[in-house]
Design a protein around this motif. Structure first.
Motif, mmCIF file in Angstrom:
data_model
loop_
_atom_site.group_PDB
_atom_site.id
_atom_site.type_symbol
_atom_site.label_atom_id
_atom_site.label_comp_id
_atom_site.label_asym_id
_atom_site.label_seq_id
_atom_site.Cartn_x
_atom_site.Cartn_y
_atom_site.Cartn_z
ATOM 1 N N ILE A 35 19.833 -50.530 18.667
ATOM 2 C CA ILE A 35 19.841 -49.359 19.539
ATOM 3 C C ILE A 35 20.042 -48.079 18.733
ATOM 4 O O ILE A 35 20.928 -47.985 17.905
ATOM 5 C CB ILE A 35 20.938 -49.491 20.609
ATOM 6 C CG1 ILE A 35 20.633 -50.691 21.513
ATOM 7 C CG2 ILE A 35 21.045 -48.209 21.433
ATOM 8 C CD1 ILE A 35 21.725 -51.022 22.495
ATOM 9 N N ILE A 36 19.182 -47.110 19.012
ATOM 10 C CA ILE A 36 19.273 -45.789 18.400
ATOM 11 C C ILE A 36 19.854 -44.860 19.464
ATOM 12 O O ILE A 36 19.366 -44.816 20.589
ATOM 13 C CB ILE A 36 17.884 -45.301 17.959
ATOM 14 C CG1 ILE A 36 17.308 -46.253 16.914
ATOM 15 C CG2 ILE A 36 17.945 -43.873 17.444
ATOM 16 C CD1 ILE A 36 15.838 -46.059 16.653
ATOM 17 N N GLU A 47 19.889 -43.680 24.736
ATOM 18 C CA GLU A 47 19.821 -44.886 23.916
ATOM 19 C C GLU A 47 18.392 -45.400 23.990
ATOM 20 O O GLU A 47 17.785 -45.423 25.061
ATOM 21 C CB GLU A 47 20.785 -45.947 24.422
ATOM 22 C CG GLU A 47 22.231 -45.560 24.277
ATOM 23 C CD GLU A 47 23.165 -46.674 24.720
ATOM 24 O OE1 GLU A 47 22.776 -47.496 25.582
ATOM 25 O OE2 GLU A 47 24.288 -46.725 24.197
ATOM 26 N N ALA A 48 17.868 -45.825 22.836
ATOM 27 C CA ALA A 48 16.487 -46.302 22.786
ATOM 28 C C ALA A 48 16.353 -47.388 21.730
ATOM 29 O O ALA A 48 17.206 -47.524 20.850
ATOM 30 C CB ALA A 48 15.552 -45.143 22.460
ATOM 31 N N VAL A 49 15.283 -48.154 21.831
ATOM 32 C CA VAL A 49 14.923 -49.109 20.790
ATOM 33 C C VAL A 49 13.581 -48.662 20.220
ATOM 34 O O VAL A 49 12.786 -48.019 20.902
ATOM 35 C CB VAL A 49 14.853 -50.564 21.316
ATOM 36 C CG1 VAL A 49 16.228 -51.088 21.614
ATOM 37 C CG2 VAL A 49 13.962 -50.687 22.526
ATOM 38 N N LEU A 59 10.056 -44.645 20.593
ATOM 39 C CA LEU A 59 11.449 -44.852 20.963
ATOM 40 C C LEU A 59 11.425 -45.078 22.470
ATOM 41 O O LEU A 59 11.079 -44.173 23.231
ATOM 42 C CB LEU A 59 12.317 -43.641 20.629
ATOM 43 C CG LEU A 59 12.608 -43.409 19.161
ATOM 44 C CD1 LEU A 59 13.468 -42.157 18.990
ATOM 45 C CD2 LEU A 59 13.300 -44.594 18.540
ATOM 46 N N VAL A 60 11.769 -46.292 22.873
ATOM 47 C CA VAL A 60 11.724 -46.652 24.287
ATOM 48 C C VAL A 60 13.135 -46.555 24.843
ATOM 49 O O VAL A 60 14.045 -47.245 24.376
ATOM 50 C CB VAL A 60 11.158 -48.073 24.483
ATOM 51 C CG1 VAL A 60 11.108 -48.414 25.960
ATOM 52 C CG2 VAL A 60 9.773 -48.191 23.849
ATOM 53 N N LYS A 61 13.310 -45.673 25.824
ATOM 54 C CA LYS A 61 14.631 -45.491 26.425
ATOM 55 C C LYS A 61 15.080 -46.788 27.089
ATOM 56 O O LYS A 61 14.313 -47.441 27.778
ATOM 57 C CB LYS A 61 14.595 -44.374 27.468
ATOM 58 C CG LYS A 61 14.355 -43.009 26.885
ATOM 59 C CD LYS A 61 14.358 -41.989 28.003
ATOM 60 C CE LYS A 61 14.009 -40.615 27.529
ATOM 61 N NZ LYS A 61 14.002 -39.647 28.640
ATOM 62 N N ILE A 62 16.329 -47.119 26.872
ATOM 63 C CA ILE A 62 16.894 -48.345 27.414
ATOM 64 C C ILE A 62 17.344 -48.121 28.854
ATOM 65 O O ILE A 62 17.964 -47.112 29.175
ATOM 66 C CB ILE A 62 18.090 -48.810 26.563
ATOM 67 C CG1 ILE A 62 17.584 -49.188 25.175
ATOM 68 C CG2 ILE A 62 18.816 -49.968 27.222
ATOM 69 C CD1 ILE A 62 18.682 -49.533 24.217
ATOM 70 N N SER A 63 17.033 -49.097 29.693
ATOM 71 C CA SER A 63 17.496 -49.089 31.075
ATOM 72 C C SER A 63 17.557 -50.531 31.552
ATOM 73 O O SER A 63 17.014 -51.434 30.910
ATOM 74 C CB SER A 63 16.542 -48.289 31.967
ATOM 75 O OG SER A 63 15.318 -48.988 32.117
#
Length: 99
Positions: A35-36, A47-49, A59-63
């Protein structure tokens, strides 16, 4: 190494191709080390991966919806959704959260 186009993608605008790349990179899911974390333009914590293609770094936002989609994605879905079609990411780093 050439400069990659950098794109932030929200779950709502995630293409099937990028979802497949995420699943290939994180077959058992992502962990804390993947996680970035960064601040958006409005100061909100994001937060994204990360996942990359030849020319683009996403960068895909985490949800919670992202976790659900990754857990329930399969190859049949990819065929139906025509994953090999083109991607048209909506937001570049410069246009959205972070440069």
């Amino acid at each position: 190494m050439k400069n990659l186009k950098r794109v932030i993608v929200d779950y709502k605008k995630l293409t099937p191709r990028v979802l497949k790349l995420l699943i290939e990179k994180y077959p058992d899911g992502y962990g804390d080390r993947d996680i970035i974390r960064f601040k958006g333009l409005k100061g909100e914590a994001i937060e994204a991966v990360e996942v990359s293609t030849r020319d683009t770094k996403y960068l895909v936002k985490i949800s919670s919806k992202l976790r659900y989609s990754m857990a329930n994605f399969n190859e049949a879905d990819a065929t139906v959704l025509n994953i090999d079609g083109g991607d048209k990411p909506s937001t570049t780093f410069a246009e959205s959260e972070e440069e």
